[in-house]
Design an enzyme around this catalytic site. Structure first.
Site, PDB file in Angstrom:
ATOM      1  N   HIS A  56      41.023  -0.774  36.974  1.00  0.00           N
ATOM      2  CA  HIS A  56      41.133  -1.312  38.327  1.00  0.00           C
ATOM      3  C   HIS A  56      42.346  -0.693  39.003  1.00  0.00           C
ATOM      4  O   HIS A  56      43.066   0.104  38.399  1.00  0.00           O
ATOM      5  CB  HIS A  56      41.160  -2.835  38.327  1.00  0.00           C
ATOM      6  N   HIS A  58      45.263  -1.935  40.355  1.00  0.00           N
ATOM      7  CA  HIS A  58      46.627  -2.462  40.370  1.00  0.00           C
ATOM      8  C   HIS A  58      47.637  -1.441  39.855  1.00  0.00           C
ATOM      9  O   HIS A  58      47.343  -0.693  38.914  1.00  0.00           O
ATOM     10  CB  HIS A  58      46.712  -3.758  39.565  1.00  0.00           C
ATOM     11  N   ASP A  60      50.177  -1.515  37.931  1.00  0.00           N
ATOM     12  CA  ASP A  60      50.516  -1.503  36.505  1.00  0.00           C
ATOM     13  C   ASP A  60      49.327  -1.051  35.650  1.00  0.00           C
ATOM     14  O   ASP A  60      49.392  -1.108  34.413  1.00  0.00           O
ATOM     15  CB  ASP A  60      51.032  -2.870  36.042  1.00  0.00           C
ATOM     16  N   HIS A  61      48.285  -0.542  36.310  1.00  0.00           N
ATOM     17  CA  HIS A  61      47.134   0.022  35.607  1.00  0.00           C
ATOM     18  C   HIS A  61      46.779   1.424  36.100  1.00  0.00           C
ATOM     19  O   HIS A  61      46.229   2.215  35.335  1.00  0.00           O
ATOM     20  CB  HIS A  61      45.914  -0.893  35.740  1.00  0.00           C
ATOM     21  N   HIS A 114      38.937 -10.295  38.848  1.00  0.00           N
ATOM     22  CA  HIS A 114      40.379 -10.079  38.987  1.00  0.00           C
ATOM     23  C   HIS A 114      40.632  -9.205  40.210  1.00  0.00           C
ATOM     24  O   HIS A 114      41.457  -9.514  41.062  1.00  0.00           O
ATOM     25  CB  HIS A 114      40.899  -9.426  37.715  1.00  0.00           C
ATOM     26  N   ASP A 133      42.193  -6.304  32.757  1.00  0.00           N
ATOM     27  CA  ASP A 133      42.679  -7.665  33.017  1.00  0.00           C
ATOM     28  C   ASP A 133      41.542  -8.662  33.226  1.00  0.00           C
ATOM     29  O   ASP A 133      41.721  -9.687  33.872  1.00  0.00           O
ATOM     30  CB  ASP A 133      43.581  -7.671  34.255  1.00  0.00           C
ATOM     31  N   HIS A 171      47.523  -6.931  28.317  1.00  0.00           N
ATOM     32  CA  HIS A 171      48.820  -7.621  28.363  1.00  0.00           C
ATOM     33  C   HIS A 171      48.996  -8.528  27.147  1.00  0.00           C
ATOM     34  O   HIS A 171      48.025  -9.036  26.583  1.00  0.00           O
ATOM     35  CB  HIS A 171      48.929  -8.483  29.624  1.00  0.00           C
TER      36      HIS A 171
END
Length: 254
Positions: A56, A58, A60-61, A114, A133, A171
Site C-alpha cells: 500500500h 503509506h 512506512d511501506h 486499511h 497492514d 509491525h
C-alpha cells in the site's frame, strides 16, 4: 520451488522482508519501510534485488521506493495508490493478478480496508503470505480509508488461505494486540497465547510470522462473529460484529 525469507526490524516497530527465489537467486523486498536498512541487509546477504513489492501507499511501506530502486535497479510493483507518494509503480497490480520472482509465483490478493487499494502477496507453493497492514498477529489494520465491510471481506480472503500459511505482517504490535484481545475474549487458547507472547517480548523475541490457523483460533478480529453476543450484538451481521471489535480496539487504553 522454494523461497528464503530474511526478516529484520527497522524504524520503530516495522519489519522488513527480503524474499529470495532459491532457484534463480533473484530477490524481492516487501515494501520499503527503511531504504538504508534494506540496502545494508542486501549487501550483507549478497542478494540481487529484482522487485520491490508494495502492499500500500503509506510512507512506512513505500517511502523508500525511489532510493532502493536507484541503488538496485529493481522494478516497483504495487497498487495504483502507490503513486500518492510521488511516483507510480512500474507495474500496477490488483487482486487476481500474479507476480513472478524467478521461478516463484505470487498471487495478488485484494485486501483493502486499511487503505482502499491495499493488496497482499501469497506464495501458494511455500505457504507464505505477505500481508502489509491488513492482518496482524492478534490484530488488524486501522480503517483509515475503507469500510468495515471492505476490511471484513479482505480478512476473509486471507482466512481462506491454508491454516499452515505463514503470515508475515509488517509491525511488531502483538503484545498490545494481546492486551486488547484479552479484554474482549476469554477463549483459553487466547489466554495461553497471550502469556507466551508477553514472555517472548520480555526476552526480546519477535512474534512474527504467525499463521493463518493460529489467527483464526485466537485473533478477535477474525473471531468477531463468535464474540457478537459478548459485545451485546447477538444477531448482528458478521461485518457489524467486526466493526464493533475494531471500534473497541481504537478506543482501548490498556
Amino acid at each position: 520451488m522454494s523461497i528464503t525469507v530474511h526478516q529484520f526490524p527497522c524504524l520503530s516497530d516495522n519489519y522488513g522482508f527480503l524474499v529470495r527465489d532459491d532457484a534463480t537467486g533473484l530477490a524481492a523486498c516487501i515494501d520499503t519501510p527503511d531504504a538504508g536498512a534494506i540496502l545494508r541487509e542486501l549487501d550483507a546477504l549478497g542478494w540481487k534485488l529484482a522487485l520491490i513489492l508494495n502492499t500500500h501507499w503509506h510512507p512506512d511501506h513505500a517511502g523508500g521506493n525511489a532510493q532502493v530502486k536507484a541503488a538496485t535497479g529493481a522494478v516497483v510493483v504495487g497498487p495504483k495508490e502507490v503513486e500518492r507518494i510521488g511516483q507510480a509503480p512500474d507495474r500496477e497490480v490488483s487482486g487476481g493478478d500474479q507476480v513472478t520472482l524467478g521461478q516463484t509465483l505470487l498471487d495478488v490478493i485484494e485486501s483493502g480496508g486499511h487503505t482502499l487499494g491495499h493488496i497482499a502477496y501469497f506464495d501458494a507453493a511455500d505457504r507464505a503470505a505477505f500481508v502489509g497492514d491488513t492482518l496482524f498477529a492478534l490484530g488488524c489494520g486501522r480503517l483509515f480509508e475503507g469500510t468495515p465491510q471492505q476490511m471484513w471481506d479482505s480478512l476473509q480472503r486471507l482466512a481462506a488461505l491454508p491454516d499452515e500459511t505463514k503470515v508475515y505482517c509488517a509491525h511488531e504490535y502483538t503484545a498490545s494486540n494481546a492486551r486488547f484481545a484479552l479484554s474482549v475474549d476469554d477463549e483459553p487458547a487466547l489466554k495461553a497465547r497471550a502469556e507466551a507472547i508477553f514472555a517472548a517480548r520480555e526476552r526480546g523475541e519477535w512474534t512474527v510470522p504467525t499463521t493463518i490457523g493460529l489467527e483464526k483460533a485466537t485473533n478477535p478480529f477474525l473471531r468477531a462473529p463468535q464474540l457478537a453476543g459478548r459485545l451485546g450484538l447477538a444477531g448482528a451481521q458478521d461485518y457489524e460484529a467486526f466493526a464493533a471489535v475494531r471500534t473497541a480496539k481504537d478506543n482501548f487504553k490498556g
